[in-house]
Design a protein around this motif. Structure first.
Motif, short mmCIF file in Angstrom:
data_model
loop_
_atom_site.label_atom_id
_atom_site.label_comp_id
_atom_site.label_asym_id
_atom_site.label_seq_id
_atom_site.Cartn_x
_atom_site.Cartn_y
_atom_site.Cartn_z
N UNK A 444 47.16 2.53 75.25
CA UNK A 444 47.95 2.08 73.94
C UNK A 444 48.03 3.42 73.11
N UNK A 445 47.26 4.34 73.15
CA UNK A 445 47.18 5.39 72.07
C UNK A 445 48.27 6.33 72.98
N UNK A 446 48.22 6.43 74.17
CA UNK A 446 49.30 7.35 75.06
C UNK A 446 50.64 7.04 74.34
N UNK A 447 50.84 5.55 74.64
CA UNK A 447 52.16 5.08 74.02
C UNK A 447 52.66 5.53 72.51
N UNK A 454 43.49 8.84 72.01
CA UNK A 454 43.63 8.77 73.67
C UNK A 454 42.57 9.60 74.23
N UNK A 455 42.20 10.82 73.86
CA UNK A 455 41.00 11.65 74.49
C UNK A 455 39.60 10.80 74.22
N UNK A 456 39.74 10.19 72.92
CA UNK A 456 38.25 9.41 72.69
C UNK A 456 38.23 8.45 73.49
N UNK A 457 39.19 7.52 73.96
CA UNK A 457 38.84 6.59 74.92
C UNK A 457 38.53 6.87 76.41
N UNK A 458 39.44 7.90 76.63
CA UNK A 458 39.18 8.55 78.12
C UNK A 458 37.75 9.07 78.16
N UNK A 459 37.32 9.62 77.21
CA UNK A 459 35.92 10.36 77.23
C UNK A 459 34.77 8.95 77.14
N UNK A 460 35.31 7.99 76.61
CA UNK A 460 34.24 6.74 76.66
C UNK A 460 34.25 6.31 78.12
N UNK A 472 42.41 12.09 82.85
CA UNK A 472 42.41 13.02 81.80
C UNK A 472 43.44 14.31 82.13
N UNK A 473 43.60 14.41 83.32
CA UNK A 473 44.48 15.38 83.57
C UNK A 473 45.65 15.40 83.09
N UNK A 474 46.38 14.39 82.86
CA UNK A 474 47.89 14.25 82.15
C UNK A 474 47.83 14.69 80.71
N UNK A 475 46.48 14.41 80.14
CA UNK A 475 46.31 14.75 78.79
C UNK A 475 46.38 15.94 78.57
N UNK A 476 45.74 16.59 79.57
CA UNK A 476 45.33 18.26 79.05
C UNK A 476 46.76 18.83 79.69
N UNK A 477 47.43 18.53 80.54
CA UNK A 477 48.82 19.02 81.17
C UNK A 477 49.61 18.87 80.03
N UNK A 478 49.88 17.75 79.55
CA UNK A 478 50.94 17.71 78.38
C UNK A 478 50.70 18.31 77.06
N UNK A 479 49.75 18.72 76.96
CA UNK A 479 48.86 19.25 75.63
C UNK A 479 48.72 20.81 75.98
N UNK A 480 49.18 21.59 77.14
CA UNK A 480 49.24 22.90 77.57
C UNK A 480 47.74 23.48 77.77
N UNK A 481 46.75 22.57 78.28
CA UNK A 481 45.48 23.09 78.35
C UNK A 481 45.17 23.16 79.82
N UNK A 482 45.74 24.06 80.60
CA UNK A 482 46.02 24.10 81.94
C UNK A 482 44.32 24.20 82.68
#
Length: 664
Positions: A444-447, A454-460, A472-482
């Motif tokens: 929902x928050x990705x959208x 988004x990260x808060x719920x992925x962490x849960x 999580x990988x896609x969240x890190x990738x698209x926010x340039x945290x390689x």
């Protein structure tokens, strides 16, 4: 006969008053007797006998009222002179005949009835809101291990029957499977699943005889509430399962509505052989859904399920639930693999409609038909079917998820979508259910491209099941945290499979490390050949694989994969099966290829269709997506991205305002 004179005589002899008074007093007595028999657990025949006596006494009271009445001298005949005039002092009426007295009795009854019904409904509502149960896997005690699916099927059937009771929360099988053979106490399981009751038991079968033993346990007290054994022929097992559900409902004091009772008591098939095939199909289907990824084993299990469901239908063509089984299997199998075909999910709608022709009260048929309508872009029908499924089965979580998806992806009604997820959150409490729910919240928050939430719920999700794959990988990738992207995969996705290699390929690709990216894209291609089709790779990522090939010197194969992605995306749009991520990808491909006019055309289509809101994660993705590197300074591109940012910001602000009001 002079009826006018007769009715006047009835009035003079006070027969009307006696009839009303007798009826009122009898009703009060019957209510008192009912309460007392319930309180002292008296046999049911006591209340029945009292009812018979009261009914039999009515004509006797009428006859006596016609013949006699009270006077100061005692009982006198109503035909006597003493009865024809009022023998009492002035202002005093004959006893038990005053209209005021009768009126007061009637008001008391109406008041008591209204009070009773209000409290009864309130108490049932309160009780049903609070009552929850988990049906643990039945212990299979027979030697023939190949027949264990019969025990699992019996547990599933009891679970399904209980789910039809409004206000009773029933934990699904996927959440209780972890307790198969557990040594944990009822209290511990109750705390973990947040349920008030557990139903455990055993299943023993020899020849054609079945012994089903069940124990109902209060998790708060950790004590057994009820226990019962059913020793029957196997062909009676269907009836036994509904008996268990009704017994459980009675023991935990939840009310079964007449409609729910009818559904619980409905026999899906009279043919035990057809039912056997059906249960076998259910077991294959459950095992397929339990796998981490789609591969050859997954496809084989779905094939086995299909064979079993078809055998059930061949044995009993009127077996509606077997058609639902086929609809579910075809939905799972063809959702990705056949998406480019004209027929696509046609068999799903055929099987769902056939099931509903045979039985129009099957929640699962409406549920799978709702999913079908979502995937073929008929959102109004998807909503209608999902709501109908929930009317029949209030525990049909699949339909709630589908409603949430439709609200936000078609209607752009983010508030309604979020409210639906919040309703699910009230209903689910097991680890498995919450894990899925937090994933849906994350989507929902990705959208909305709200990375923080988004990260808060992925962490849960990750905290609940550290060993399971979280996106999580896609969240890190698209926010340039390689570095975090790669470290996360190495820590949480250690098994070498399609998920691991495709995730690593994505991390390196978005980080601009094409040399490492090509290693994992090549490994992914090899695994696809060995294991089977994967939608995310074959349908969605060919262009990124192609871009990586071009950047690493293999221009010919890279361009071939780029063209392949263009054909796939356009084919899906032609078939009316697009999502706006595919249109976004076309903008990116044409931008990379330097075909500006085509890129602009797809940009306009993306905007017109509200693509920024329907595929919101691309707003943060477009900031780092290598496909757009050549156009980042282009004013048209800058304006396109800024337009998306404003729309998403507005949607996030509306949701945050709603959440603030909710919290206050």
């Amino acid at each position: 006969m002079n009826f006018k004179k007769f009715f006047a005589e009835l009035k003079r002899r006070k027969v009307y008053n006696v009839a009303v008074t007798y009826a009122v007093v009898s009703w009060i007595i019957s209510q008192i007797v009912t309460q007392l028999t319930s309180t002292f657990e008296a046999p049911l025949w006591v209340a029945k006998m009292m009812t018979v006596i009261l009914i039999a006494g009515f004509p006797v009271a009428i006859i006596l009222a016609w013949a006699f009445e009270m006077s100061p001298e005692g009982m006198v005949r109503t035909t006597s002179d003493a009865a024809k005039t009022n023998p009492y002092p002035p202002g005093k009426k004959k006893p038990l005949t005053g209209k005021l007295f009768i009126g007061i009795l009637v008001l008391i009854i109406i008041g008591q009835f209204a009070f009773y019904k209000f409290n009864q409904n309130e108490s049932h509502a309160d009780k049903n809101e609070e009552v929850s149960i988990a049906v643990l896997p039945l212990k299979y005690q027979s030697q023939d291990l190949e027949k264990e699916y019969l025990a699992n099927g019996a547990g599933d059937a009891i679970r399904v029957h209980l789910s039809k009771i409004k206000g009773l929360r029933v934990t699904p099988r996927i959440s209780v499977e972890q307790y198969r053979g557990t040594t944990k106490t009822a209290r511990v399981i109750g705390d973990e699943l947040n349920v008030a009751y557990l139903l455990e038991g055993s299943f023993f079968m020899v020849d054609n005889k079945v012994l089903l033993s069940v124990n109902l346990i209060s998790t708060e007290e950790g004590v057994q509430v009820a226990s019962k054994e059913y020793n029957r022929d196997y062909n009676e097992i269907i009836q036994v399962q509904s008996e268990v559900a009704k017994t459980v409902a009675k023991e935990i004091s939840v009310e079964i509505s007449p409609e729910a009772m009818e559904r619980i008591e409905t026999i899906p098939t009279e043919n035990s052989m057809a039912y056997d095939h059906f249960l076998r199909g259910n077991e294959f289907y459950f095992k397929a859904n339990s796998l981490e990824q789609k591969n050859k084993e997954w496809m084989q299990l779905l094939d086995e399920a299909t064979v079993s469901y078809n055998q059930a239908i061949k044995t009993d063509p009127s077996f509606a639930e077997a058609y639902i089984g086929l609809a579910r299997v075809d939905y799972k199998r063809n959702l990705d693999a056949a998406i480019l075909e004209d027929s696509y999910l046609d068999n799903v709608i055929l099987m769902a409609n056939k099931a509903l022709e045979l039985d129009p009260n099957l929640a699962d048929a409406y549920s799978v038909r709702g999913l079908y309508h979502t995937r073929v872009y008929k959102p109004h029908l998807a909503v209608s079917d999902s709501k109908r499924a929930l009317e029949i089965d209030p525990n049909n979580i699949e339909s709630m998820y589908n409603l949430s998806f439709v609200y936000r992806n078609f209607d752009l009604n983010f508030r309604e979508s979020l409210e639906t997820l919040q309703k699910i959150e009230v209903l689910v409490h097991s680890q498995e259910e919450l894990w899925r729910l937090y994933g849906e919240f994350a989507e929902f928050y990705v959208q909305l491209d709200d990375v923080e939430k988004e990260e808060y719920h992925l962490k849960k999700q990750q905290d609940l099941k550290p060993g399971d794959i979280v996106n999580f990988w896609f969240t890190y990738a698209r926010t340039k945290r390689m570095k975090e992207c790669i470290d996360y995969i190495d820590t949480h996705q250690k098994e070498i499979n399609q998920y691991r290699v495709s995730s690593l390929a994505g991390c390196y690709y978005f980080g601009g490390d094409y040399q490492n990216a090509i290693r994992y894209y090549d490994a992914m291609e090899q695994l696809l050949q060995e294991e089977n089709f994967n939608y995310a790779v074959v349908i969605r990522d060919s262009h990124r694989f192609g871009h990586t090939l071009i950047e690493t010197g293999n221009n010919e194969k890279g361009m071939e994969m780029m063209r392949r992605q263009i054909q796939i995306n356009k084919r899906l749009i032609e078939l009316n099966r697009p999502d706006y991520g595919l249109i976004y990808d076309l903008v990116g491909i044409y931008s990379f290829l330097g075909q500006k006019e085509e890129a602009l055309r797809w940009m306009d289509l993306f905007n017109e269709g509200e693509g920024w809101l329907k595929y919101g994660s691309v707003y943060s993705l477009v900031q780092i997506d290598p496909l757009f590197d050549s156009v980042r300074e282009d004013p048209v591109f800058i304006n396109w991205v800024e337009t998306g940012g404003k729309k998403l910001e507005k949607a996030r602000r509306e949701i945050n305002t709603y959440l603030e009001k909710e919290n206050n």
